[in-house]
Design a protein around this motif. Structure first.
Motif, PDB file in Angstrom:
ATOM      1  N   ALA A  66       0.815  -1.208   0.000  1.00 24.40           N
ATOM      2  CA  ALA A  66       0.000   0.000   0.000  1.00 24.40           C
ATOM      3  C   ALA A  66       0.849   1.258   0.000  1.00 24.40           C
ATOM      4  CB  ALA A  66      -0.939  -0.001   1.205  1.00 24.40           C
ATOM      5  N   GLU A 110       0.853   4.227  -2.870  1.00 27.93           N
ATOM      6  CA  GLU A 110       0.522   5.611  -2.533  1.00 27.93           C
ATOM      7  C   GLU A 110       1.598   6.590  -2.989  1.00 27.93           C
ATOM      8  OE1 GLU A 110      -0.204   5.208   1.713  1.00 27.93           O
ATOM      9  OE2 GLU A 110      -2.315   5.698   1.361  1.00 27.93           O
ATOM     10  N   ASP A 160      -6.155 -11.936  -1.080  1.00 28.34           N
ATOM     11  CA  ASP A 160      -5.794 -10.556  -0.761  1.00 28.34           C
ATOM     12  C   ASP A 160      -4.776  -9.986  -1.737  1.00 28.34           C
ATOM     13  OD1 ASP A 160      -7.527 -10.562   1.364  1.00 28.34           O
ATOM     14  OD2 ASP A 160      -5.981 -10.790   2.899  1.00 28.34           O
ATOM     15  N   GLN A 216      -6.541  -8.782  -4.858  1.00 31.43           N
ATOM     16  CA  GLN A 216      -7.321  -7.566  -4.603  1.00 31.43           C
ATOM     17  C   GLN A 216      -6.409  -6.355  -4.394  1.00 31.43           C
ATOM     18  OE1 GLN A 216     -10.416  -8.325  -5.295  1.00 31.43           O
ATOM     19  NE2 GLN A 216      -9.773 -10.476  -5.174  1.00 31.43           N
ATOM     20  N   HIS A 217      -5.281  -6.575  -3.712  1.00 29.03           N
ATOM     21  CA  HIS A 217      -4.374  -5.461  -3.430  1.00 29.03           C
ATOM     22  C   HIS A 217      -3.760  -4.892  -4.711  1.00 29.03           C
ATOM     23  CE1 HIS A 217      -3.671  -6.904   0.989  1.00 29.03           C
ATOM     24  NE2 HIS A 217      -4.874  -6.390   0.792  1.00 29.03           N
ATOM     25  N   VAL A 232      -7.106  -3.920  -7.367  1.00 28.26           N
ATOM     26  CA  VAL A 232      -8.130  -2.950  -6.962  1.00 28.26           C
ATOM     27  C   VAL A 232      -7.577  -1.883  -6.020  1.00 28.26           C
ATOM     28  CG1 VAL A 232     -10.433  -2.618  -5.988  1.00 28.26           C
ATOM     29  CG2 VAL A 232      -9.872  -4.768  -7.114  1.00 28.26           C
ATOM     30  N   ARG A 233      -6.920  -2.337  -4.940  1.00 27.33           N
ATOM     31  CA  ARG A 233      -6.455  -1.350  -3.963  1.00 27.33           C
ATOM     32  C   ARG A 233      -5.407  -0.413  -4.548  1.00 27.33           C
ATOM     33  NH1 ARG A 233      -3.657  -3.224   1.578  1.00 27.33           N
ATOM     34  NH2 ARG A 233      -1.870  -3.495   0.155  1.00 27.33           N
ATOM     35  N   ALA A 234      -4.467  -0.954  -5.313  1.00 23.41           N
ATOM     36  CA  ALA A 234      -3.429  -0.096  -5.898  1.00 23.41           C
ATOM     37  C   ALA A 234      -4.024   0.966  -6.833  1.00 23.41           C
ATOM     38  CB  ALA A 234      -2.384  -0.943  -6.615  1.00 23.41           C
ATOM     39  N   MET A 250      -6.941   2.249  -6.685  1.00 25.70           N
ATOM     40  CA  MET A 250      -7.656   3.206  -5.841  1.00 25.70           C
ATOM     41  C   MET A 250      -6.684   4.187  -5.194  1.00 25.70           C
ATOM     42  SD  MET A 250      -8.216   3.964  -2.385  1.00 25.70           S
ATOM     43  CE  MET A 250      -7.953   2.450  -1.462  1.00 25.70           C
ATOM     44  N   LEU A 251      -5.591   3.671  -4.623  1.00 25.67           N
ATOM     45  CA  LEU A 251      -4.622   4.533  -3.953  1.00 25.67           C
ATOM     46  C   LEU A 251      -3.934   5.472  -4.940  1.00 25.67           C
ATOM     47  CD1 LEU A 251      -3.050   1.904  -1.532  1.00 25.67           C
ATOM     48  CD2 LEU A 251      -4.567   3.791  -0.904  1.00 25.67           C
ATOM     49  N   SER A 258     -12.015  -9.024  -8.587  1.00 23.56           N
ATOM     50  CA  SER A 258     -11.214  -7.790  -8.581  1.00 23.56           C
ATOM     51  C   SER A 258     -11.560  -6.899  -9.761  1.00 23.56           C
ATOM     52  CB  SER A 258      -9.718  -8.132  -8.584  1.00 23.56           C
ATOM     53  OG  SER A 258      -9.270  -8.584  -9.864  1.00 23.56           O
ATOM     54  N   LEU A 272     -15.147   0.849  -9.008  1.00 18.94           N
ATOM     55  CA  LEU A 272     -14.214   1.872  -8.543  1.00 18.94           C
ATOM     56  C   LEU A 272     -14.084   2.982  -9.585  1.00 18.94           C
ATOM     57  CD1 LEU A 272     -11.974   2.959  -6.653  1.00 18.94           C
ATOM     58  CD2 LEU A 272     -10.375   1.477  -7.889  1.00 18.94           C
TER      59      LEU A 272
END
Length: 248
Positions: free
Chosen positions: A49, A53, A90, A93-94, A97-99, A101-102, A141, A148
């Motif tokens: 994460a 960021e 995880d 998803q990281h 999707v999460r990357a 988003m960040l 994802s 997203l």
């Protein structure tokens, strides 16, 4: 002034195709991947994460303000559902999707602070609409990435940042990170136009969505799949004769 495009997943596949298209046109490209991918590279594991960021900040400081972000990094391991672990779920998803988003949120804040407009293009997948064996984490994802895209478009539109997605069908890529068998490729690549996609097909769609011609387009998912999402070409006619209605 030359635009500055940041591309994740830039070392191979669709990400590399996007980099090549922009670079050929004289656009400044910052390539992000787990390994160096050109003279202007940022090496980062987007499953982390903090690394995700900092990507936009690092590119902005090193090479100047970023105009376009292309979130092309993605992983699609084959994992049967009954064998899925939390760690396997995880990580997909990281990265997928999460990357994005960040990175998109960081980009939006940077644009707002600098009084600049911008564009984000996420690389989705037809897997967002159709599940397949061994890909529950991946399909989920990509479905999340499409939502997203819409959610970010709603919130970033007022500050002048457009967010869209390209959803490719099967694209032939040479990726050691995401290998596929020929049997799998043949099964998922059927489409109305009768050929498999190549990275350039997707790259050109990305360029259009990120460009001025799509200036009133945001929150959309553009399906670039040879017609695969329109329906199946693998089914026979459901009736091989002439019905009474047809004769009438």
């Amino acid at each position: 002034m030359t635009r500055h495009v940041l591309v994740t997943g830039a070392a191979s596949g669709i990400g590399a195709g996007v980099c090549e298209l922009y670079a050929a046109e004289g656009t400044a490209v910052t390539a992000v991947d787990r390994r160096a991918a050109g003279p202007r590279s940022i090496v980062a594991d987007l499953a982390d994460a903090e690394a995700a960021e900092r990507v936009v900040e690092r590119a902005w400081q090193a090479y100047g303000p970023v105009d376009v972000v292309v979130n092309a990094a993605g992983i699609y391991p084959a994992t049967p559902f009954l064998e899925m672990t939390a760690a396997q779920w995880d990580r997909v998803q990281h990265v997928n999707v999460r990357a994005p988003m960040l990175i998109t949120a960081t980009f939006g804040r940077a644009c707002a602070a600098a009084g600049r407009t911008g564009a984000v293009v996420n690389i989705a997948s037809g897997a967002a609409l159709r599940a397949r064996p061994g890909a529950a984490h991946y399909c989920t994802s990509k479905a999340a990435l499409e939502m997203l895209t819409k959610a970010a478009a709603i919130e970033l539109g007022p500050i002048g940042v457009r967010v869209n997605a390209v959803s490719p069908g099967f694209v032939t890529v040479d990726s050691a990170a995401n290998p596929v068998t020929e049997e799998y490729a043949a099964a998922v690549s059927a489409n109305a136009l009768g050929r498999r996609g190549v990275p350039g097909d997707v790259a050109r769609a990305v360029r259009w969505l990120a460009g001025e011609e799509a200036g009133w387009v945001t929150g959309t998912v553009l399906r670039v799949d040879g017609g695969a999402s329109a329906g199946s070409t693998a089914l026979p006619l459901h009736w091989n004769g002439t019905s009474e209605v047809q004769r009438a």
